[in-house]
Design a protein around this motif. Structure first.
Motif, PDB file in Angstrom:
ATOM      1  N   LYS A   1      78.184  65.219  12.286  1.00  0.00           N
ATOM      2  CA  LYS A   1      77.537  64.164  11.494  1.00  0.00           C
ATOM      3  C   LYS A   1      77.280  64.579  10.047  1.00  0.00           C
ATOM      4  O   LYS A   1      76.480  63.946   9.353  1.00  0.00           O
ATOM      5  CB  LYS A   1      76.240  63.708  12.162  1.00  0.00           C
ATOM      6  CG  LYS A   1      76.452  63.120  13.550  1.00  0.00           C
ATOM      7  CD  LYS A   1      75.141  62.666  14.166  1.00  0.00           C
ATOM      8  CE  LYS A   1      75.380  62.088  15.562  1.00  0.00           C
ATOM      9  NZ  LYS A   1      74.116  61.667  16.221  1.00  0.00           N
ATOM     10  N   LYS A   2      77.955  65.630   9.599  1.00  0.00           N
ATOM     11  CA  LYS A   2      77.836  66.032   8.201  1.00  0.00           C
ATOM     12  C   LYS A   2      78.886  65.301   7.363  1.00  0.00           C
ATOM     13  O   LYS A   2      79.936  64.886   7.857  1.00  0.00           O
ATOM     14  CB  LYS A   2      78.019  67.537   8.058  1.00  0.00           C
ATOM     15  CG  LYS A   2      76.973  68.374   8.780  1.00  0.00           C
ATOM     16  CD  LYS A   2      75.579  68.095   8.272  1.00  0.00           C
ATOM     17  CE  LYS A   2      74.562  69.026   8.933  1.00  0.00           C
ATOM     18  NZ  LYS A   2      73.172  68.723   8.524  1.00  0.00           N
ATOM     19  N   LYS A   3      78.608  65.156   6.081  1.00  0.00           N
ATOM     20  CA  LYS A   3      79.540  64.483   5.177  1.00  0.00           C
ATOM     21  C   LYS A   3      80.373  65.536   4.454  1.00  0.00           C
ATOM     22  O   LYS A   3      79.828  66.494   3.887  1.00  0.00           O
ATOM     23  CB  LYS A   3      78.795  63.610   4.182  1.00  0.00           C
ATOM     24  CG  LYS A   3      79.708  62.645   3.434  1.00  0.00           C
ATOM     25  CD  LYS A   3      78.949  61.529   2.766  1.00  0.00           C
ATOM     26  CE  LYS A   3      79.934  60.540   2.124  1.00  0.00           C
ATOM     27  NZ  LYS A   3      79.230  59.433   1.437  1.00  0.00           N
TER      28      LYS A   3
ATOM     29  N   TYR B   1      77.414  65.254  -0.413  1.00  0.00           N
ATOM     30  CA  TYR B   1      78.174  65.970   0.620  1.00  0.00           C
ATOM     31  C   TYR B   1      77.446  67.215   1.106  1.00  0.00           C
ATOM     32  O   TYR B   1      76.658  67.830   0.380  1.00  0.00           O
ATOM     33  CB  TYR B   1      79.560  66.332   0.085  1.00  0.00           C
ATOM     34  CG  TYR B   1      80.344  65.103  -0.324  1.00  0.00           C
ATOM     35  CD1 TYR B   1      81.092  64.403   0.608  1.00  0.00           C
ATOM     36  CD2 TYR B   1      80.287  64.625  -1.629  1.00  0.00           C
ATOM     37  CE1 TYR B   1      81.784  63.257   0.243  1.00  0.00           C
ATOM     38  CE2 TYR B   1      80.974  63.478  -1.996  1.00  0.00           C
ATOM     39  CZ  TYR B   1      81.715  62.798  -1.051  1.00  0.00           C
ATOM     40  OH  TYR B   1      82.390  61.658  -1.401  1.00  0.00           O
ATOM     41  N   ASP B   2      77.734  67.574   2.363  1.00  0.00           N
ATOM     42  CA  ASP B   2      77.177  68.777   2.971  1.00  0.00           C
ATOM     43  C   ASP B   2      78.181  69.933   2.973  1.00  0.00           C
ATOM     44  O   ASP B   2      77.790  71.096   2.973  1.00  0.00           O
ATOM     45  CB  ASP B   2      76.780  68.490   4.423  1.00  0.00           C
ATOM     46  CG  ASP B   2      75.806  67.330   4.529  1.00  0.00           C
ATOM     47  OD1 ASP B   2      74.663  67.491   4.068  1.00  0.00           O
ATOM     48  OD2 ASP B   2      76.196  66.265   5.049  1.00  0.00           O
ATOM     49  N   ILE B   3      79.473  69.587   2.994  1.00  0.00           N
ATOM     50  CA  ILE B   3      80.544  70.585   3.037  1.00  0.00           C
ATOM     51  C   ILE B   3      81.610  70.199   2.029  1.00  0.00           C
ATOM     52  O   ILE B   3      82.031  69.039   1.974  1.00  0.00           O
ATOM     53  CB  ILE B   3      81.166  70.678   4.448  1.00  0.00           C
ATOM     54  CG1 ILE B   3      80.112  71.081   5.486  1.00  0.00           C
ATOM     55  CG2 ILE B   3      82.327  71.671   4.460  1.00  0.00           C
ATOM     56  CD1 ILE B   3      80.593  70.956   6.920  1.00  0.00           C
TER      57      ILE B   3
ATOM     58  N   CYS C   1      80.179  78.615   9.062  1.00  0.00           N
ATOM     59  CA  CYS C   1      79.241  77.653   8.489  1.00  0.00           C
ATOM     60  C   CYS C   1      77.869  77.866   9.126  1.00  0.00           C
ATOM     61  O   CYS C   1      77.758  77.927  10.351  1.00  0.00           O
ATOM     62  CB  CYS C   1      79.734  76.225   8.730  1.00  0.00           C
ATOM     63  SG  CYS C   1      78.725  74.964   7.897  1.00  0.00           S
TER      64      CYS C   1
ATOM     65  N   ILE D   1      78.236  71.207  12.021  1.00  0.00           N
ATOM     66  CA  ILE D   1      78.982  70.298  11.152  1.00  0.00           C
ATOM     67  C   ILE D   1      79.026  68.879  11.699  1.00  0.00           C
ATOM     68  O   ILE D   1      79.558  67.981  11.050  1.00  0.00           O
ATOM     69  CB  ILE D   1      80.422  70.812  10.904  1.00  0.00           C
ATOM     70  CG1 ILE D   1      81.245  70.775  12.195  1.00  0.00           C
ATOM     71  CG2 ILE D   1      80.397  72.222  10.336  1.00  0.00           C
ATOM     72  CD1 ILE D   1      82.714  71.128  11.966  1.00  0.00           C
TER      73      ILE D   1
ATOM     74  N   VAL E   1      75.047  73.357  -0.346  1.00  0.00           N
ATOM     75  CA  VAL E   1      76.154  72.910   0.495  1.00  0.00           C
ATOM     76  C   VAL E   1      76.955  74.145   0.923  1.00  0.00           C
ATOM     77  O   VAL E   1      76.776  75.235   0.382  1.00  0.00           O
ATOM     78  CB  VAL E   1      77.085  71.920  -0.240  1.00  0.00           C
ATOM     79  CG1 VAL E   1      76.309  70.708  -0.718  1.00  0.00           C
ATOM     80  CG2 VAL E   1      77.801  72.596  -1.396  1.00  0.00           C
TER      81      VAL E   1
END
Length: 277
Positions: A120-122, A185-187, A114, A118, A214
């Motif tokens: 604090k990512k949503k 979302y981030d992931i 990545c 990651i 993302v």
């Protein structure tokens, strides 16, 4: 005499694990051999007894035995017990102890590939099966707690969230809801079998409304790029297939058996070459 290890499943002929582990044994000069064992669903209890009788030091467990094997083992690691599935068995003091390295293998691969932190990512997890549960619990146990589950059957997602022993800030959504909210979302982590060969033209969710970049992780590695990954890359997103998870979960199992962590980069090259990549 070589120490014997292996993998059980039904089917098992397609497994990449033997070539990967046997190469690692050779590279590390370990007098050991890894063998695939075809075990029918109804024979799992007898198979476990047979593995112990043969003096097998450890083995992997794949579909469909990850949950059904648990009552036949002498002990279960707490994380594997909470996940409700075992993919690695280790002979410890004469006892077969079950572990689950799927979630940790996934997390290690995610951190490797990545392009951003990651923390604090949503996160969105697609699917609510065994792989989704392992990944959800592992992320939660490592402090990544903003993880929603998107699945055709919302109740299955809700069950995973409710039964998770770790603190989370999560909710379960339908596929339609997930598609509409995809930019939250981030992931995105795809854990279903949708898109796997030979159903390569299918995708578990639409990325039509995706407008931001993302990171998309699909645990499938055959085909190399699923339709979901292709659509994500076409929208300038970054992503990964399931190779990193497969290799890292195998390497963690290897370490539990031998006390040595193998060369994961070499393992990736071997599996990729075997797949014709």
């Amino acid at each position: 005499m070589k120490q014997l290890y292996g993998v059980i499943g039904d089917p098992i002929e397609h497994s990449m694990s033997p070539i990967m582990h046997n190469d690692a044994f050779k590279q590390l000069n370990l007098n050991a051999y890894y063998h695939p064992f075809h075990v029918n669903r109804t024979d799992i209890g007898s198979a476990v007894k047979g593995m112990k009788a043969l003096g097998i030091r450890g083995f992997n467990v794949t579909i469909p035995h990850k949950s059904t094997i648990m009552p036949y083992l002498d002990g279960i690691d707490p994380l594997a017990n909470s996940i409700g599935a075992v993919n690695t068995v280790v002979l410890e003091g004469g006892d077969f102890i079950g572990y689950n390295t799927d979630g940790l293998g996934f997390l290690k691969g995610l951190l490797e590939e990545c392009p951003f932190s990651i923390d604090k990512k949503k996160v969105m997890i697609l699917g609510a099966g065994g792989a989704a549960r392992a990944i959800f619990y592992t992320l939660a146990s490592n402090g990544i707690n903003s993880v929603d589950i998107v699945n055709r059957t919302v109740q299955k997602g809700e069950q995973i969230i409710e039964e998770c022993p770790y603190s989370t800030n999560s909710k379960a959504l339908t596929l339609a809801e997930g598609s509409l909210k995809i930019n939250d979302y981030d992931i995105i982590i795809q854990t279903t079998s949708i898109g796997m060969y030979p159903y390569i033209n299918e995708a578990p969710i639409s990325l039509e409304y995706l407008s931001k970049h993302v990171f998309v992780s699909d645990i499938i590695y055959n085909p190399w790029n699923t339709r979901l990954l292709k659509e994500a890359l076409a929208k300038s997103c970054s992503g990964q297939n399931g190779l990193a998870m497969f290799v890292n979960q195998g390497a963690l199992a290897f370490e539990k058996w031998t006390g040595v962590l193998p060369d994961t980069n070499r393992m990736k090259k071997i599996v990729k070459r075997q797949l014709g990549g």
